[in-house]
Design an enzyme around this catalytic site. Structure first.
Site, PDB file in Angstrom:
ATOM      1  N   GLU A 155     -20.124  62.987   8.311  1.00  0.00           N
ATOM      2  CA  GLU A 155     -19.667  62.805   9.697  1.00  0.00           C
ATOM      3  C   GLU A 155     -18.569  63.809  10.037  1.00  0.00           C
ATOM      4  O   GLU A 155     -18.499  64.296  11.179  1.00  0.00           O
ATOM      5  CB  GLU A 155     -19.160  61.379   9.895  1.00  0.00           C
ATOM      6  CG  GLU A 155     -20.252  60.319   9.812  1.00  0.00           C
ATOM      7  CD  GLU A 155     -21.353  60.534  10.831  1.00  0.00           C
ATOM      8  OE1 GLU A 155     -21.028  60.953  11.972  1.00  0.00           O
ATOM      9  OE2 GLU A 155     -22.528  60.290  10.511  1.00  0.00           O
ATOM     10  N   SER A 241     -24.475  78.377  -5.523  1.00  0.00           N
ATOM     11  CA  SER A 241     -25.553  78.042  -4.581  1.00  0.00           C
ATOM     12  C   SER A 241     -26.913  78.541  -5.037  1.00  0.00           C
ATOM     13  O   SER A 241     -27.946  77.954  -4.695  1.00  0.00           O
ATOM     14  CB  SER A 241     -25.240  78.633  -3.204  1.00  0.00           C
ATOM     15  OG  SER A 241     -24.155  77.981  -2.614  1.00  0.00           O
TER      16      SER A 241
END
Length: 478
Positions: A155, A241
């Site tokens: 959020e 990543s």
């Protein structure tokens, strides 16, 4: 170019002359009178045999060394000897057959190890090591903490407070239960969906918030994307990543532990998508050949971003790939915390005790989006996602089990969730207010003394910031 070609030709010509001389010298050496006493009485003795057994006169001489250097120019073994070795290639005895038969592309399906069913009941035929009440409660508390942390950070990204986030929703049992089965000395080489291991080992919610906000107390000094955690204190390699690039590193770390005779192993995680990378296959092969004590834990969650497993491979999942490389493997229910705990615990014992790699395929489902850059409802039905969220949740299953044991209650659950939410909001507020690392930290921690090119880059960057302050972050100290 002409000079280079001329030099190459000169080198080639010189080598031909030298090799021709050695061949002539070798023939004359074998047929010379001083060597006649070294030859056997057999007239059929080959020059290769004679060359392989020079006479004592030249055994330690420089000439003998030169001749041995070019021994590969001729066949070194008789044909019959090569035929006799045919049974021993591929690392062992191989039986021959006159039947032309290919190995089937499909074998018997690999079973999936499970302890608790969907309702948290132990399977009747299953005998499993009993975990203590303290261990079980900590596992559940950490799974709840991980789920709430993911929700709050997700959020926060949607509000523009952090730049990126990736959740572990639906896969909490894999990381928490595996961490519970490991020792703190075991080296973790993660992908990017294993913060549960750090939670188990003591990484605080404030530590997570500092990394996601990239402030000056972040271990990475603000130089990594959010969720790219790392901790020397907890033996947790910094996340990279690039898909599957962590796997070769884990094998190297495991081999180092083996050389140092440490009572520990390396543990690396990857997804089903990572199994298609070349690094994965190279790592499995190296680990098997080097007998590296490493656990490969694959989170087979069904989706490699938007690519379903059905389009990822034709094999029976990931576990069968271990057999191809000579690695002991198992498939477990990744939503069953007790099954994961038991499998990882036993795998660790085998990896360290027998000095061997182990492959674990944990079958689960990625309930969340791949990351905040993804909308998974575009390539999979919402009903499917909600089914796994509500009916197959690893938290609900494990909570039912500890409640039946009298170790947990609804009140405990409510208090825990409120407590974690409060801690998360407080951690975010602190992380947001903490100063960013100074600009100079972009150029530190690589070289003891920064080379000239880095010094020039830093100077240029500072000049740019002064000229265009409106285009640069205002909260980064110069």
């Amino acid at each position: 170019m002409a000079i280079w070609v001329t030099q190459s030709r000169n080198v080639a010509s010189s080598l031909k002359i030298k090799i021709g001389f050695l061949a002539s010298f070798r023939r004359s050496y074998i047929s010379s009178s001083f060597n006649s006493s070294c030859l056997t009485t057999r007239t059929t003795t080959s020059t290769a045999e004679n060359f392989g057994n020079p006479c004592p006169f030249l055994r330690n001489s420089g000439i003998h060394f030169i001749l041995r250097r070019f021994e590969s120019l001729s066949s070194a073994k008789p044909v019959e000897e090569v035929k006799n070795q045919a049974l021993h290639f591929l690392g062992g005895n191989t039986a021959f057959t006159s039947e032309l038969t290919f190995i089937s592309e499909f074998t018997e399906k690999v079973h999936c190890y499970r302890v608790l069913d969907e309702n948290g009941h132990p399977t009747t035929s299953n005998k499993f090591p009993q975990v203590t009440e303290d261990m079980a409660v900590k596992m559940y508390r950490d799974m709840v903490t991980l789920q709430i942390m993911d929700t709050v950070f997700y959020e926060a990204q949607r509000q523009g407070r952090i730049s990126f986030y990736a959740t572990s929703t639906g896969e909490e049992a894999i990381t928490i239960a595996s961490a519970a089965a490991l020792a703190i000395d075991d080296v973790i080489v993660p992908q990017y969906r294993e913060p549960g291991v750090l939670i188990w080992r003591g990484f605080t919610l404030q530590d997570f918030a500092n990394q996601c906000y990239g402030n000056k107390v972040d271990n990475g000094k603000g130089r990594q994307m959010p969720v790219h955690y790392g901790s020397n204190k907890y033996n947790y390699f910094t996340v990279a990543s690039t898909i599957a690039s962590q796997l070769p590193h884990a094998v190297g770390a495991a081999y180092s532990l083996r050389m140092d005779k440490k009572n520990a192993c390396a543990v690396t995680f990857f997804g089903d998508g990572g199994s298609s990378e070349g690094d994965c296959h190279a790592s499995l092969n190296f680990a098997a050949v080097l007998d590296a004590p490493v656990l490969f834990i694959c989170r087979n969650n069904g989706w490699a971003i938007s690519t379903p497993a059905s389009e990822q491979f034709r094999s029976d999942g990931i576990a069968v790939k271990g057999q191809a490389y000579g690695i002991r493997s198992i498939r477990v229910d990744g939503n069953d915390a007790l099954a994961v705990y038991n499998a990882v615990r036993m795998a660790r014992e085998m990896a360290i005790g027998e000095q061997r790699p182990i492959l674990i395929e944990a079958v689960t489902y990625r309930v969340g989006h791949h990351s905040t850059s993804d909308d998974s409802t575009r390539y999979r039905p919402v009903d499917e996602i909600e089914h796994w969220r509500k009916m197959q949740s690893p938290l609900i299953r494990f909570r039912k089990w500890i409640q039946r044991n009298g170790w947990w209650s609804e009140q405990d659950d409510t208090e825990l969730q409120n407590k974690v939410k409060e801690e998360m909001l407080r951690a975010i507020q602190v992380a947001e207010k903490t100063e960013k690392p100074p600009l100079a930290e972009l150029f530190t921690d690589v070289y003891d003394h920064p080379p000239k090119n880095l010094q020039e880059q830093e100077t240029l960057l500072r000049e740019y910031v002064k000229k265009h302050p409106q285009d640069c972050p205002s909260d980064v100290p110069l």
